[in-house]
Design a protein around this motif. Structure first.
Motif, PDB file in Angstrom:
ATOM      1  N   ARG A   1       0.831  -1.213   0.000  1.00 24.03           N
ATOM      2  CA  ARG A   1       0.000   0.000   0.000  1.00 24.03           C
ATOM      3  C   ARG A   1       0.859   1.253   0.000  1.00 24.03           C
ATOM      4  O   ARG A   1       0.535   2.242  -0.668  1.00 24.03           O
ATOM      5  CB  ARG A   1      -0.942  -0.001   1.207  1.00 24.03           C
ATOM      6  N   VAL A   2       1.953   1.223   0.734  1.00 15.96           N
ATOM      7  CA  VAL A   2       2.876   2.366   0.715  1.00 15.96           C
ATOM      8  C   VAL A   2       3.404   2.574  -0.701  1.00 15.96           C
ATOM      9  O   VAL A   2       3.501   3.706  -1.190  1.00 15.96           O
ATOM     10  CB  VAL A   2       4.033   2.154   1.701  1.00 15.96           C
ATOM     11  N   GLY A   3       3.740   1.465  -1.377  1.00 18.24           N
ATOM     12  CA  GLY A   3       4.195   1.575  -2.758  1.00 18.24           C
ATOM     13  C   GLY A   3       3.151   2.215  -3.653  1.00 18.24           C
ATOM     14  O   GLY A   3       3.465   3.039  -4.513  1.00 18.24           O
ATOM     15  N   VAL A   4       1.882   1.875  -3.443  1.00 15.51           N
ATOM     16  CA  VAL A   4       0.804   2.432  -4.261  1.00 15.51           C
ATOM     17  C   VAL A   4       0.682   3.939  -4.052  1.00 15.51           C
ATOM     18  O   VAL A   4       0.609   4.711  -5.016  1.00 15.51           O
ATOM     19  CB  VAL A   4      -0.532   1.731  -3.946  1.00 15.51           C
ATOM     20  N   VAL A   5       0.676   4.401  -2.796  1.00 18.33           N
ATOM     21  CA  VAL A   5       0.499   5.830  -2.555  1.00 18.33           C
ATOM     22  C   VAL A   5       1.716   6.618  -3.041  1.00 18.33           C
ATOM     23  O   VAL A   5       1.576   7.748  -3.528  1.00 18.33           O
ATOM     24  CB  VAL A   5       0.215   6.129  -1.066  1.00 18.33           C
ATOM     25  N   VAL A   6       2.900   6.039  -2.931  1.00 24.10           N
ATOM     26  CA  VAL A   6       4.094   6.734  -3.425  1.00 24.10           C
ATOM     27  C   VAL A   6       4.027   6.890  -4.939  1.00 24.10           C
ATOM     28  O   VAL A   6       4.291   7.976  -5.481  1.00 24.10           O
ATOM     29  CB  VAL A   6       5.373   5.977  -3.013  1.00 24.10           C
ATOM     30  N   VAL A   7       3.666   5.827  -5.631  1.00 23.35           N
ATOM     31  CA  VAL A   7       3.533   5.897  -7.088  1.00 23.35           C
ATOM     32  C   VAL A   7       2.486   6.940  -7.477  1.00 23.35           C
ATOM     33  O   VAL A   7       2.703   7.764  -8.376  1.00 23.35           O
ATOM     34  CB  VAL A   7       3.158   4.517  -7.665  1.00 23.35           C
ATOM     35  N   GLY A   8       1.341   6.925  -6.804  1.00 22.68           N
ATOM     36  CA  GLY A   8       0.287   7.891  -7.130  1.00 22.68           C
ATOM     37  C   GLY A   8       0.712   9.323  -6.879  1.00 22.68           C
ATOM     38  O   GLY A   8       0.490  10.207  -7.720  1.00 22.68           O
ATOM     39  N   ALA A   9       1.330   9.587  -5.728  1.00 23.70           N
ATOM     40  CA  ALA A   9       1.735  10.952  -5.389  1.00 23.70           C
ATOM     41  C   ALA A   9       2.796  11.472  -6.348  1.00 23.70           C
ATOM     42  O   ALA A   9       2.744  12.630  -6.805  1.00 23.70           O
ATOM     43  CB  ALA A   9       2.247  10.999  -3.946  1.00 23.70           C
ATOM     44  N   VAL A  10       3.784  10.623  -6.658  1.00 26.59           N
ATOM     45  CA  VAL A  10       4.846  11.037  -7.582  1.00 26.59           C
ATOM     46  C   VAL A  10       4.272  11.294  -8.971  1.00 26.59           C
ATOM     47  O   VAL A  10       4.597  12.300  -9.621  1.00 26.59           O
ATOM     48  CB  VAL A  10       5.953   9.966  -7.634  1.00 26.59           C
ATOM     49  N   THR A  11       3.394  10.419  -9.429  1.00 23.54           N
ATOM     50  CA  THR A  11       2.877  10.545 -10.792  1.00 23.54           C
ATOM     51  C   THR A  11       1.963  11.749 -10.951  1.00 23.54           C
ATOM     52  O   THR A  11       1.972  12.406 -12.000  1.00 23.54           O
ATOM     53  CB  THR A  11       2.126   9.271 -11.204  1.00 23.54           C
ATOM     54  N   LEU A  12       1.166  12.070  -9.932  1.00 19.89           N
ATOM     55  CA  LEU A  12       0.262  13.211 -10.084  1.00 19.89           C
ATOM     56  C   LEU A  12       1.047  14.509 -10.233  1.00 19.89           C
ATOM     57  O   LEU A  12       0.643  15.415 -10.971  1.00 19.89           O
ATOM     58  CB  LEU A  12      -0.749  13.272  -8.941  1.00 19.89           C
ATOM     59  N   LEU A  13       2.187  14.613  -9.557  1.00 24.83           N
ATOM     60  CA  LEU A  13       3.043  15.793  -9.727  1.00 24.83           C
ATOM     61  C   LEU A  13       3.844  15.700 -11.016  1.00 24.83           C
ATOM     62  O   LEU A  13       4.045  16.704 -11.718  1.00 24.83           O
ATOM     63  CB  LEU A  13       3.982  15.930  -8.527  1.00 24.83           C
ATOM     64  N   PHE A  14       4.312  14.524 -11.341  1.00 25.42           N
ATOM     65  CA  PHE A  14       5.094  14.279 -12.549  1.00 25.42           C
ATOM     66  C   PHE A  14       4.297  14.716 -13.790  1.00 25.42           C
ATOM     67  O   PHE A  14       4.785  15.485 -14.627  1.00 25.42           O
ATOM     68  CB  PHE A  14       5.432  12.793 -12.623  1.00 25.42           C
ATOM     69  N   GLY A  15       3.077  14.220 -13.902  1.00 20.39           N
ATOM     70  CA  GLY A  15       2.256  14.560 -15.054  1.00 20.39           C
ATOM     71  C   GLY A  15       1.866  16.028 -15.084  1.00 20.39           C
ATOM     72  O   GLY A  15       1.816  16.646 -16.152  1.00 20.39           O
ATOM     73  N   ALA A  16       1.597  16.608 -13.914  1.00 20.87           N
ATOM     74  CA  ALA A  16       1.198  18.011 -13.863  1.00 20.87           C
ATOM     75  C   ALA A  16       2.324  18.917 -14.343  1.00 20.87           C
ATOM     76  O   ALA A  16       2.093  19.889 -15.097  1.00 20.87           O
ATOM     77  CB  ALA A  16       0.782  18.380 -12.445  1.00 20.87           C
ATOM     78  N   VAL A  17       3.545  18.637 -13.919  1.00 19.48           N
ATOM     79  CA  VAL A  17       4.683  19.460 -14.337  1.00 19.48           C
ATOM     80  C   VAL A  17       4.886  19.346 -15.848  1.00 19.48           C
ATOM     81  O   VAL A  17       5.132  20.349 -16.533  1.00 19.48           O
ATOM     82  CB  VAL A  17       5.956  19.040 -13.577  1.00 19.48           C
TER      83      VAL A  17
END
Length: 637
Positions: free
Chosen positions: A284-300
């Motif tokens: 679950r920690v892996g899932v939230v880390v992937v989601g948090a990183v990707t939402l900023l990654f794509g936005a930038v």
């Protein structure tokens, strides 16, 4: 429709578009004149069947809403017994309505968009195949059936992204999407092996019922393999590089992939596998880390794209990141992940169809720096695209306001440093989303008309799209307004999904109204910064080169391809070259050397058999002499 009838007709939902695809692909050019109508009819019929099943499901009690149907024995091999069956419950029903409803509208839109394409019939066959594969994925009652739909979606995406394969860029993009998704598919294949080895079955029921008796390490490994699969299909870091290139396909493909089908598959997989992730905190920690990183990654990345479709593609990556983040929060976020997935299905489809309408009126131009002032020339496109814009940045009462705000609140609700980091990332992503989407609106519909570039090239003549394209855009825009309120107010969707994903009492670190004001303030800042930069200053037709390092990095997709090339592709090539050398110089050399030695020995021995009697007599005399010498030597000793 009662439960028995629903179960008996469940196969029709994916079978209708699958039959349409089969007729168009096998019928060939004989179906060219009416193929698009057949494909659209089967998509609409599938939606109507799904809608009738939804009405019947809603009329039953919460515990009796799920229905199953076993069609046949699929894999009767030793200890592995897998039936091919479908299950329709509250979670899969959400996807059935989204896939068939939005998918049918995209079919209608495509009638106008692809009107002059000589291969229109084949395009519609692929659209039908896409719907059928995605429906199998979400309706399967076991992971092997899900895997079948999963691979079908991968095949259909390859065919659609590379539909205009005469363009080298389209063919390359299709291969890239296919290869990157195969990396993720390895995760799902390994997960199936872990399930069979651990539970002796791949059915949802057996895996979920047996999960509490399995060690946490095994469930963590299983969870990470499922996460790897989700990263591939949903374009999450580190398997996100294919999504931007996928824009080489026709625009309706982008709407279908990004809104209703492919990229939502990973979110479905995680939420459906909730009982596994709930018992594997590490995964679950892996899932939230992937989601948090990707939402900023794509936005930038979205902030630096001048291609309107690629800006929206980066936006999809970011919005799916929100869903994955919510899914990683467990029972606190499962319903919110699906809520955002459903609202996103409307407003992102509307944005992509709006982009296609702009391209249709601008001779397929995609560079927003060559747009400007289109709001008066394309009023329906402007209005529907504007609704999608307000929904995605989260302005009340549009759909995104309800879904994205819930995810941000749930992230902060984790409490402590974890809640602060996750909530802060989600809140920052909301501000950046407001910035780049406002940039898209201003560059496309406001300001000076910039399509006259001063060259001798013919300038486009912007015009509104035909009704067959604008009517679906209007209907989807209505969903972008109403879906959030209908699904969120009073916890409607949360109560609907509770029998499948569980219930959770939300924890608020601040009063809801206070958090709402903070989020809207951040969104307003993002809008204001974009307005100041793009509405009060002239927009150069050519992107300036004197920019910050972050802008350069964002234009290059934050070096996602470079990282994959250095970490995976180049080492992979070296490993492959090494294995080829071992095979050619080692294995082939050994086997070839043995063969060469035998051949040389054979040639020498063959010389002894020359056919001359005197040679044979001499050999016999020499042999006799050797034998006599040995006998004499033995007697002397």
């Amino acid at each position: 429709m009662n439960a028995e009838l629903t179960a008996s007709l469940l196969w029709l939902v994916p079978a209708l578009p699958l039959a349409g695809a089969a007729v168009l692909l096998l019928g060939g050019h004989a179906t060219d004149r009416w193929g698009h109508l057949l494909a659209t009819t089967t998509a609409v019929a599938s939606f109507l069947v799904g809608a009738a099943m939804f009405v019947g499901m809603a009329s039953r009690s919460a515990d009796g809403r799920g229905v199953s149907d076993i069609l046949f024995s699929w894999v009767p091999v030793g200890e592995l017994q897998v039936d091919f069956g479908f299950r329709l419950d509250q979670l899969s029903m959400c996807f059935v309505l989204l896939i068939t409803g939005v998918g049918a509208l995209i079919h209608v839109y495509s009638i106008g968009y692809m009107a002059h394409d000589p291969d229109r019939r084949r395009f519609f066959a692929y659209l039908n195949l896409f719907l059928a594969a995605m429906l199998v994925l979400v309706l399967a009652d076991n992971y092997l059936g899900l895997y079948l739909g999963w691979e079908g979606v991968g095949l259909a995406s390859y065919l659609l992204i590379g539909f205009w394969q005469h363009k080298p860029s389209a063919a390359t993009a299709a291969k890239k999407a296919f290869v990157v998704n195969r990396v993720g598919d390895i995760g799902l294949a390994v997960a199936l092996m872990i399930m069979f080895a651990t539970f002796g079955s791949v059915s949802f029921a057996a895996v979920f019922d047996g999960a509490p008796q399995v060690s946490e390490s095994t469930l963590t490994a299983l969870g990470f393999m499922l996460l790897l699969a989700a990263c591939g299909k949903s374009a999450q870091v580190p398997l996100q590089s294919w999504l931007g290139d996928a824009m080489e396909g026709p625009t309706p493909v982008s709407a279908l992939i990004h809104a209703a089908t492919m990229v939502t598959a990973g979110v479905y997989l995680i939420v459906r596998s909730g009982p596994v992730f709930d018992l594997a905190p590490g995964a679950r920690v892996g899932v939230v880390v992937v989601g948090a990183v990707t939402l900023l990654f794509g936005a930038v990345i979205g902030c630096a794209k001048d291609d309107i479709k690629k800006a929206l593609a980066a936006s999809t990556m970011s919005q799916i990141g929100y869903m994955v983040l919510a899914a990683g929060l467990g029972p606190a976020g499962y319903a919110f992940a699906i809520l955002h997935l459903l609202t996103h299905g409307f407003f992102k489809a509307g944005l992509f169809l709006g982009a296609g309408s702009v391209m249709h009126g601008m001779d397929d131009e995609t560079d927003m720096r060559r747009f400007g002032g289109l709001r008066t020339l394309m009023p329906i496109t402007f209005a529907t695209f504007g609704v999608g814009y307000l929904a995605i940045i989260g302005v009340p009462p549009f759909a995104g306001f309800y879904s994205k705000d819930h995810i941000i609140e749930a992230a902060f609700g984790e409490g402590g440093a974890k809640g602060l980091i996750l909530g802060g990332a989600a809140l920052l992503g909301a501000g950046i989303t407001a910035f780049y989407m406002t940039r898209v609106m201003l560059l496309t519909f406001f300001g000076e008309k910039r399509w006259h570039d001063g060259t001798d090239a013919p300038a486009p003549h912007p015009h509104e799209s035909p009704r067959v394209m604008t009517v679906p855009m209007i209907l989807i825009a209505i969903g972008s307004v109403a879906s959030g309120a209908l699904l969120a107010i009073g916890g409607t969707l949360e109560h609907w999904l509770a029998p499948v994903v569980g219930e959770h009492t939300p924890h608020h670190v601040l009063p809801v109204w206070a958090m709402t004001l903070i989020i809207l303030a951040v969104v307003a800042v993002g809008v204001g910064v974009a307005y100041r930069q793009y509405a009060t200053h002239p927009v150069p037709v050519t992107a300036p080169e004197d920019v910050s390092l972050l802008t350069v990095a964002a234009r290059r997709d934050l070096y996602g391809d470079t990282v994959n090339e250095e970490l995976l592709m180049r080492p992979g090539r070296r490993v492959t070259a090494g294995l080829v050398a071992v095979e050619s110089d080692g294995v082939d050399g050994l086997t070839g050397g043995v063969g060469t030695a035998i051949a040389r020995t054979s040639r020498r021995i063959r010389g002894w058999q020359n056919g001359y009697v005197r040679s044979y007599a001499l050999s016999m005399f020499a042999g006799t002499a050797v034998v006599l010498a040995l006998v004499m030597a033995v007697n002397v000793l």
